[in-house]
Design an enzyme around this catalytic site. Structure first.
Site, short mmCIF file in Angstrom:
data_model
loop_
_atom_site.label_atom_id
_atom_site.label_comp_id
_atom_site.label_asym_id
_atom_site.label_seq_id
_atom_site.Cartn_x
_atom_site.Cartn_y
_atom_site.Cartn_z
N GLY A 1 16.71 -18.39 -3.00
CA GLY A 1 15.87 -19.51 -2.53
C GLY A 1 14.98 -19.24 -1.34
N ASP B 1 7.69 -13.33 4.13
CA ASP B 1 8.53 -13.57 2.97
C ASP B 1 8.68 -12.24 2.24
OD1 ASP B 1 9.94 -15.07 1.03
OD2 ASP B 1 8.17 -15.03 -0.25
N SER C 1 -7.05 35.53 7.56
CA SER C 1 -6.87 34.08 7.80
C SER C 1 -7.27 33.25 6.57
CB SER C 1 -7.62 33.62 9.05
OG SER C 1 -8.92 34.17 9.14
#
Lengths: 264, 639
Positions: free
Chosen positions: B33, B104, B538
């Site tokens: 509820g 909620d 690299s």
């Protein structure tokens, strides 16, 4: 720190996260009160300059006052302004109700602009308190390849940890002022002295609370002639902010359908 | 640590009054509820907009259903059709004393991630239980998650009392069970309230049907919750979000998570332990700003010296800095479909820091609903556990009990947050108190050196496949610059691997560290006026980007873009041949993992250029970008 300070600090944090974690950002400038606050916040976040383009997806049907505002402050604020047109109404889902269909042109214009520039992040000035589906948004909200929003599968987002990896070829919507209210926007606009479009103030007993296209936006009855009076009016009213926006009210889910398809 | 302080957050209400604002999440099992209670609360507090009630009645009638409050929040069509809340939402209303932001959150187990999304933002929670069904798995799970998320104030409501004839006995039974569960988790319920959300009993009024109940109503309980405050009294923690150099200022930007700072403060940058002073606190449109800045502020600061720092570092005050570690124990909840297993490679985020990590051990794995212990090799979806994590690089953090803001982390899988939790303990690899490193500045000024060498300091970074000609070019350039009176220094990747970097292998992490060290050494030389010429494959674009960040404006990247076939025919070190025969598994070139640069200052293909021509080109670029002075000989003649 007062409430406005907290809102400001949170929004700046979000803007800086977006800038740090996404490669190609743009900020959507709809010329209204919310996105003006958002640009102001971006200037605060980056110490006076907005380090990404401000994009106006233009339906061509805005009020003359809005175009005047854009032309003036685009320059004064030193924005990298991109004005992007929207396609004609024929290219829009014909099953949508009329006002929503008209508004959906903006979604199509947005898609075209996304394809054109390849943005992976779009900063948008929506707020949770404006509308019920916006209340369910994430701060960093992933969109599908066509710009669509999957409300059933939103990623978890907590403690200001955001999901900043857009799916391949898709983009993220970033919502730096999601937690602000309409009253916050006005209180901040006043505090910071941010310029506003006069349509928000009363004229012949009416004013606009929310600005959209001319043909689908209506003014509300009001006597508010300055921001203090707007704030007092908001404190008393029970009329929702988007009451003047026709497209929200055509059918129960018109706005949801628009948003799922990629509308703001 | 108690995060709740009596000082209230002040909300800017339109009428100019000041009201505290609290954020409340409503959680509980599906169908107990939640949405109905929210609808009822809005109605009872007069917060519904005009026409909303009528609209809801119409929506219910259209579906041929009795009036349903939950339609108010379940805004999505699918939610209304299925009668469940899919995603968290927020709505505002006012009680007598404060503004409430109601969050909620869905109760459905499938949407636990959405419940956590909602609950993590809350100051307090309302946990709802169906009086008929009693405490369910999901109720316990939510209780546990509230505790994990750090939500300490929880009001419990026992809903649908009308379905148990408002029985005080049934209420007490549930009240005792949930109180014991919550207290066991370290959460004391602020109230347990019997209600009927549908009819309104106990929500804003104590009705005759619950006259045996003497405690607060739901509205009273919300009125009594305190807003959580940022932690101004804790030591300073400023996680670095970015370093901006939009003009001549170098601004370190971030949000103060705890404590406060002001210009003049001595600070420590963790995990490196470097020390500096805050020169200014910058802001716009007014700058600089004086006075202290406290927790919650997004700030920008400048430092009194040029230090390399980067996103993810944490700034604290000397003597009160966070710990640096490569090992963390954490209590986490897991939301991903695929269970988290021991040995798994994960990405963790601690504040603004991102680091690769390995799950070294799973100490506990439980279902917080059933509260049953499970096997220790994996944590299943929606379950919680305690794990040991080993990090690929040092990070700065605090145990959660010391600082709730910096003591929490999230775990990302495929670019999406998959779990999160609290740092229980930090196995500090180095002392918690940083070494007091105070860099000693050179006795010479930069312009003294540039007057002698006729150039500014620079890092010239040559990247490209093995055999592309980097070392050859680097040596020719070194010879050329030296011949003109300059001070070039060659830093060859392989050469440095023989000494400084001999502890590093060829994993991506080690390669990254190799590049970082090369860049640090080269930058030190550049700051002292020399031209550091780095020749290193690299291959990773990200590693080179790090090098550019370290060297900043002194960085010049040259891509030696000789085609792979040409490189292989040259094979000066015999590596290609060895790799082809399988003897060099992680050799760049054959496995094709080289990421070519974009935005580099110069590209040179040595297959169609002589060494002299290429060196000329580099020299030209250096002159054009302000490293070499234009009229070298004239300038020299004038001195």
């Amino acid at each position: 720190m007062d409430h406005l300070d907290e809102l400001e600090a949170q929004s700046i944090y979000i803007l800086r996260e977006a800038f740090a974690r996404l490669k190609k950002l743009a900020l959507l400038w709809s010329l209204g009160k919310d996105s003006n606050v958002m640009i102001w916040l971006a200037r605060k976040a980056f110490f006076g300059r907005v380090p990404f383009p401000a994009m106006h997806v233009d339906t061509g049907k805005k009020f003359p006052e809005m175009y005047a505002f854009r032309d003036r402050f685009g320059k004064e604020w030193d924005l990298d302004l991109r004005v992007e047109p929207c396609p004609s109404i024929d290219s829009v889902d014909p099953t949508l109700p009329p006002a929503a269909r008209s508004a959906a042109r903006k979604t199509e214009g947005l898609k075209l602009a996304l394809n054109k520039y390849g943005f992976d992040g779009l900063i948008a000035g929506i707020r949770r308190d404006e509308e019920a589906t916006r209340a369910k948004e994430r701060v960093f909200s992933p969109r599908g390849l066509e710009g669509e929003w999957d409300v059933r599968d939103q990623p978890p987002e907590f403690w200001d940890q955001f999901n900043a990896s857009p799916p391949q070829g898709a983009h993220l919507r970033i919502h730096p002022i999601l937690h602000w209210t309409e009253a916050d926007i006005w209180a901040y606009t006043k505090r910071e002295n941010i310029p506003i479009i006069p349509l928000y103030l009363t004229k012949d007993g009416k004013r606009y609370r929310s600005l959209g296209d001319q043909d689908i936006t209506n003014p509300v009855a009001s006597t508010a002639s300055n921001i203090d009076e707007i704030l007092a009016e908001l404190d008393a009213t029970k009329i929702p902010e988007r009451a003047g926006r026709a497209l929200d009210h055509e059918t129960e889910d018109a706005f949801e359908r628009l948003r799922v398809a990629g509308y703001l | 640590m108690n995060m709740i302080l009596p000082t209230a957050s002040i909300s800017a209400t339109p009428n100019g009054t000041t009201r505290p604002q609290v954020r409340i999440v409503i959680v509980g099992h599906v169908d107990h509820g939640k949405s109905t209670l929210v609808g009822r609360l809005l109605h009872e507090t007069g917060s519904l907009p005009d026409g909303k009630l009528e609209m809801l009645k119409a929506v219910s009638a259209r579906r041929g259903m009795p009036f349903e409050w939950s339609f108010l929040l379940d805004a999505l069509q699918t939610e209304r059709d299925q009668g469940i809340t899919i995603d968290t939402t927020q709505i505002r209303f006012r009680t007598r004393s404060r503004d409430v932001v109601l969050i909620d959150a869905p109760g459905h187990a499938e949407f636990l991630r959405n419940m956590i999304t909602g609950a993590s933002q809350a100051d307090g929670a309302v946990l709802i239980i169906d009086a008929l069904e009693g405490v369910r798995d999901q109720t316990r799970r939510h209780g546990y998650l509230l505790h994990l998320l750090g939500v300490k104030q929880v009001a419990v409501v026992v809903n649908k009392m009308d379905r148990v004839d408002f029985s005080a006995e049934r209420f007490k039974e549930i009240s005792d069970e949930i109180s014991a569960h919550l207290i066991g988790l370290g959460v004391k319920p602020t109230a347990v309230i019997p209600i009927s959300a549908r009819d309104g009993d106990g929500v804003a009024e104590r009705t005759a049907r619950i006259e045996w109940y003497k405690g607060p109503t739901v509205v009273d309980a919300l009125d009594a919750l305190e807003p959580a405050r940022p932690l101004a009294e804790l030591p300073l923690r400023l996680p670095v979000q970015a370093i901006y150099k939009f003009d001549d200022r170098r601004i370190v930007a971030g949000r103060i998570e705890s404590g406060s700072l002001k210009a003049g403060d001595e600070i420590v940058i963790m995990p490196t332990g470097k020390i500096a002073r805050i020169k200014t606190v910058e802001s716009w449109p007014v700058t600089p700003v004086n006075g202290p800045h406290g927790a919650g502020r997004s700030v920008g600061i400048t430092l009194d010296r040029e230090l390399f720092l980067e996103r993810g570092d944490i700034i604290g005050h000397s003597g009160q800095s966070p710990r640096d570690t490569r090992r963390i124990r954490a209590r986490i909840f897991w939301l991903h479909d695929k269970p988290l297993t021991k040995g798994e490679q994960i990405l963790i985020r601690l504040g603004t820091k991102e680091s690769r990590a390995t799950v070294v051990a799973i100490e506990k794995a439980i279902d917080p609903g059933a509260l049953s212990n499970e096997e220790n090799s994996a944590i299943a979806r929606n379950h919680v556990g305690e794990i040991d994590i080993s990090l690929a690089q040092p990070v700065a953090t605090d145990p959660y009990t010391d600082n709730p803001r910096t003591g929490r982390l999230v775990i990302e899988v495929n670019g999406r947050i998959a779990g999160g939790g609290l740092v229980l303990s930090v196995d500090a690899g180095r002392p918690a108190v940083p070494v007091d490193i105070v860099p000693v500045e050179s006795a010479l000024r930069a312009d003294e050196r540039s007057a002698r060498y006729h150039h500014n300091g620079a890092v010239i970074w040559l990247t490209g496949l093995p055999g592309s000609g980097k070392s050859t070019l680097a040596r020719a350039l070194e010879r050329r610059l030296f011949g003109n009176g300059g001070s070039p220094i060659l830093l060859d990747g392989d050469t440095l691997r023989a000494g400084l970097n001999s502890d590093l292998g060829f994993s991506p992490q080690d390669r990254a560290e190799n590049i970082r060290r090369l860049a640090e050494v080269a930058t030190h030389l550049a700051r002292n006026g020399h031209i550091a010429i780095v020749a290193a494959v690299s291959p990773s674009a990200a590693d080179r980007a790090t090098a550019r960040r370290i060297a900043d404006s002194a960085f010049r990247e040259i891509y030696v873009a000789t085609p792979a076939e040409v490189c292989e025919t040259r094979d000066p070190k015999g590596h290609y041949a060895k790799a082809r025969s399988g003897g060099l598994p992680s050799f760049t070139g054959i496995t094709n993992d080289y990421q070519p640069p974009a935005g580099n200052e110069l590209t040179i293909d040595t297959s169609n250029r002589s060494v002299t021509e290429a060196t000329d080109e580099i020299e030209r670029m250096l002159a054009e970008t302000g490293i070499l002075f234009d009229e070298l000989t004239d300038l020299a003649a004038n001195i």
